[in-house]
Design an enzyme around this catalytic site. Structure first.
Site, PDB file in Angstrom:
ATOM      1  N   ILE A  96     -32.552  39.436  22.504  1.00 52.98           N
ATOM      2  CA  ILE A  96     -33.584  40.363  22.991  1.00 52.98           C
ATOM      3  C   ILE A  96     -34.930  39.933  22.412  1.00 52.98           C
ATOM      4  O   ILE A  96     -35.001  39.471  21.269  1.00 52.98           O
ATOM      5  CB  ILE A  96     -33.275  41.804  22.538  1.00 52.98           C
ATOM      6  CG1 ILE A  96     -31.901  42.216  23.099  1.00 52.98           C
ATOM      7  CG2 ILE A  96     -34.346  42.768  22.991  1.00 52.98           C
ATOM      8  CD1 ILE A  96     -31.449  43.576  22.612  1.00 52.98           C
ATOM      9  N   ILE A  97     -35.941  40.076  23.225  1.00 53.87           N
ATOM     10  CA  ILE A  97     -37.277  39.723  22.739  1.00 53.87           C
ATOM     11  C   ILE A  97     -38.105  40.980  22.562  1.00 53.87           C
ATOM     12  O   ILE A  97     -38.064  41.876  23.407  1.00 53.87           O
ATOM     13  CB  ILE A  97     -37.971  38.773  23.744  1.00 53.87           C
ATOM     14  CG1 ILE A  97     -37.298  37.411  23.647  1.00 53.87           C
ATOM     15  CG2 ILE A  97     -39.458  38.703  23.480  1.00 53.87           C
ATOM     16  CD1 ILE A  97     -38.062  36.305  24.247  1.00 53.87           C
ATOM     17  N   ARG A 148     -31.488  45.005  28.999  1.00 53.15           N
ATOM     18  CA  ARG A 148     -31.587  43.781  28.223  1.00 53.15           C
ATOM     19  C   ARG A 148     -32.344  42.721  28.997  1.00 53.15           C
ATOM     20  O   ARG A 148     -32.350  42.740  30.226  1.00 53.15           O
ATOM     21  CB  ARG A 148     -30.182  43.265  27.908  1.00 53.15           C
ATOM     22  CG  ARG A 148     -30.051  42.901  26.459  1.00 53.15           C
ATOM     23  CD  ARG A 148     -28.708  42.368  26.187  1.00 53.15           C
ATOM     24  NE  ARG A 148     -28.909  41.187  25.369  1.00 53.15           N
ATOM     25  CZ  ARG A 148     -28.423  41.072  24.140  1.00 53.15           C
ATOM     26  NH1 ARG A 148     -27.679  42.003  23.659  1.00 53.15           N
ATOM     27  NH2 ARG A 148     -28.681  40.000  23.429  1.00 53.15           N
ATOM     28  N   ASP A 149     -32.921  41.807  28.292  1.00 57.02           N
ATOM     29  CA  ASP A 149     -33.769  40.821  28.962  1.00 57.02           C
ATOM     30  C   ASP A 149     -33.018  40.061  30.046  1.00 57.02           C
ATOM     31  O   ASP A 149     -31.855  39.707  29.888  1.00 57.02           O
ATOM     32  CB  ASP A 149     -34.323  39.861  27.915  1.00 57.02           C
ATOM     33  CG  ASP A 149     -35.194  40.630  26.951  1.00 57.02           C
ATOM     34  OD1 ASP A 149     -35.829  41.609  27.390  1.00 57.02           O
ATOM     35  OD2 ASP A 149     -35.199  40.284  25.764  1.00 57.02           O
ATOM     36  N   ILE A 150     -33.731  39.828  31.128  1.00 58.66           N
ATOM     37  CA  ILE A 150     -33.081  39.387  32.347  1.00 58.66           C
ATOM     38  C   ILE A 150     -33.296  37.891  32.556  1.00 58.66           C
ATOM     39  O   ILE A 150     -34.405  37.426  32.778  1.00 58.66           O
ATOM     40  CB  ILE A 150     -33.610  40.207  33.526  1.00 58.66           C
ATOM     41  CG1 ILE A 150     -33.195  41.673  33.306  1.00 58.66           C
ATOM     42  CG2 ILE A 150     -33.041  39.704  34.835  1.00 58.66           C
ATOM     43  CD1 ILE A 150     -33.785  42.628  34.305  1.00 58.66           C
TER      44      ILE A 150
END
Lengths: 113, 483
Positions: free
Chosen positions: A110-111, A69-71
């Site tokens: 999320i992107i 997942r985006d950090i």
């Protein structure tokens, strides 16, 4: 319980508690790599940094969200050119709903670039 | 990939015993009793004095013929019940400290500090006395008694039933007051829709037909301090002249027991040097005189008095206790009550699984009131300046109470932490500790071995009944844990 037979009232209370805990475990969510093991709550971590935490065994497989997942820390404190939100170029507002990460981390989405 | 969390196990704090070929454990962290199957016994033997990693324990169990899944289930069950503990498990907490405003359940009213006997071992008047009665009232007044009743009702937090015990001195030296208090307290409790019960302790010398009639009619429980047949009673339970009291009380006791049927009439025996023949004392009091229950306790003393039981006396007493305990069990297997209180009381606590924060209710649900109205942790601290805990007019001194309870908490007694009998003993009598060691918070180390052996005996009785007559144990389910 299968192996312990309660003889007094306190033992009966423990019996009921163990039965309840055992039943709860049947319904519980566990990590895929987990064998039949003593239960460790998912997503427990000592350091809070959305996306960077490690699980109770020091790895990342047992986290409550996938490590992919985006950090957040990469977005806030450094430039990481791939696959994470980029606050300079194309995701300037990604964390605008997350003023305090410890409280608002759920609003990080999320992107899909 | 991450490594799964590994546990290393050791045995929990358990006391193992067997009865009728069945293995049991007494789980010390809780006061729980379990019957075991062979698998649990095997795990406990494997973990006897050693630690084992989870994988090693499972491997050892599969080596003994269990399937891996069964072994995992077994280990989980034992871990959840804390029969085995993991290095990853948070330790079971000590019994919680009761709330600061724990509601009162009972008061012991010392309605007089005067006595017509001069028992040589008396903790109130004898060599080890801690009472400082000089210049204080000798008899409680009705105003002080009423204030005590009001305090009890106000500080009992809405308990539906509360209790008053009348005590002395010799209680019946102030019988007129007792009669008034019963009437007043009953009225006050009834007005609040609550019930109040009464009991008294007496040496029985002043019992009359009228008094017996009153006690029976008002359903007042009676405990008689008595040491046995004539030769034992008259050794130390004497008048100031030295004359024994047996001949005076014997006919009165027979009348009391014949007339008073509304409450149990119990005998409370003080064991001292030369008064250790528990079995013949029991026979006389239970079978000849007719008491419903007979309980025994060693005399409280500083360790230096001539009337002390001593090591040897305690050994004799324990042997005799075992004889009566065997009888108690025989009766119980036939569904009958035997009357040996020392077993009944312990079984009552074992059936519940009592895990005490404090040895008794003193300073907690129970307070003593001196004739002057001073409050104290219990009747044994009455009139002792060193242990005043407020006054009936001004209420409970919460600071003094807090200090007393903090000291007396089992978690504060170092020696108790490694003892498996602490759920029931919690260090033993506060007063005895003060007389012996000068500190109410000191564990009563002089009878630790004795307590452990007695607790083990009662656990075996409980185990035997659990196998052979479990219905009998049900009778104790509602019995009060602390008495």
């Amino acid at each position: 319980m299968k192996h312990l037979r309660p003889i007094n009232q306190k033992a009966k209370a423990i019996d009921a508690s163990v039965e309840a805990q055992t039943a709860a475990m049947q319904e519980d969510v566990v990590a895929l790599q987990q064998q039949v093991r003593p239960h460790v709550p998912m997503g427990c971590t000592l350091s809070f940094s959305p996306g960077w935490e490690v699980d109770a065994s020091g790895g990342t497989a047992g986290l409550c969200q996938p490590v992919e997942r985006d950090i957040y820390d990469c977005y806030v404190t450094c430039f990481w050119p791939v696959q994470v939100p980029d606050h300079v170029n194309y995701s300037p507002d990604w964390a605008s709903n997350c003023s305090a990460a410890a409280k608002d981390w759920r609003s990080l989405d999320i992107i899909f670039p | 990939m991450s490594a799964p969390l590994t546990h290393t196990y050791r045995s929990g704090e358990v006391h193992r015993f067997d009865a009728q070929g069945q293995d049991f454990i007494y789980l010390v962290s809780a006061g729980a009793i379990f019957a075991l199957d062979g698998a649990v016994g095997e795990v406990l033997s494997m973990l006897d004095g050693v630690e084992m990693a989870h994988g090693d324990l499972i491997t050892a169990l599969t080596g003994s013929g269990y399937s891996a899944a069964d072994a995992e289930d077994l280990v989980r069950e034992l871990r959840l019940a804390r029969v085995i503990v993991s290095d990853q498990t948070v330790a079971a907490p000590a019994p919680a400290k009761p709330e600061g405003d724990y509601p009162l359940q009972a008061l012991v009213l010392n309605i007089t500090n005067q006595c017509n006997l001069a028992c040589t071992y008396c903790y109130e008047f004898g060599a080890d006395k801690i009472a400082t009665p000089n210049g204080k009232p000798k008899y409680m007044t009705i105003d002080t008694a009423k204030a005590s009743v009001d305090l009890l009702l106000a500080q009992s937090g809405g308990r539906p039933a509360v209790h008053i015990t009348f005590f002395g001195g010799e209680t019946l030296m102030n019988f007129p007051l007792l009669r008034q208090v019963v009437a007043y307290a009953t009225d006050q409790a009834t007005a609040q829709g609550r019930t109040i019960t009464f009991s008294l302790t007496t040496n029985a010398t002043l019992l009359t037909d009228d008094i017996i009639e009153f006690l029976a009619t008002e359903q007042i429980g009676v405990t008689v301090s008595i040491d046995g047949p004539k030769e034992m009673q008259d050794k130390r339970r004497v008048y100031k002249s030295g004359k024994g009291s047996y001949d005076v009380i014997e006919p009165k006791l027979r009348k009391l027991i014949a007339r008073h049927r509304t409450r149990a009439i119990t005998a409370r025996v003080t064991l001292s040097k030369g008064v250790t023949d528990v079995v013949s004392i029991f026979r006389h009091l239970r079978e000849d005189i007719g008491f419903h229950e007979v309980g025994f306790a060693p005399v409280t003393e500083s360790g230096e008095q001539a009337y002390a039981l001593g090591e040897e006396g305690m050994v004799t007493v324990l042997e005799q206790f075992h004889l009566l305990a065997d009888e108690w069990l025989d009766y119980a297997l036939k569904g009958r009550m035997h009357g040996f209180s020392n077993v009944s009381e312990t079984i009552g606590e074992l059936v519940q699984g009592t895990n005490k924060s404090h040895p008794c209710g003193a300073g907690l649900g129970l307070l003593g009131v001196s004739p002057s109205g001073d409050l104290s942790p219990c009747h044994r601290f009455t009139d002792a300046d060193s242990h005043v805990m407020g006054h009936v007019s001004s209420g409970i001194d919460r600071k003094a109470q807090g200090e007393f309870l903090a000291k007396g908490h089992v978690g504060a007694k170092y020696e108790c932490q490694s003892c498996w009998a602490r759920p029931l003993c919690a260090g033993g009598c506060h007063h005895e500790a003060f007389v012996r060691y000068g500190d109410t918070g000191h564990a009563n180390l002089h009878y630790c071995d004795w307590i452990r052996e007695w607790t083990d005996t009662c656990l075996k009785i409980q185990g035997t009944l659990a196998v052979q007559n479990p219905e009998f144990l049900e009778k104790f389910a509602e019995r009060k844990g602390l008495s």
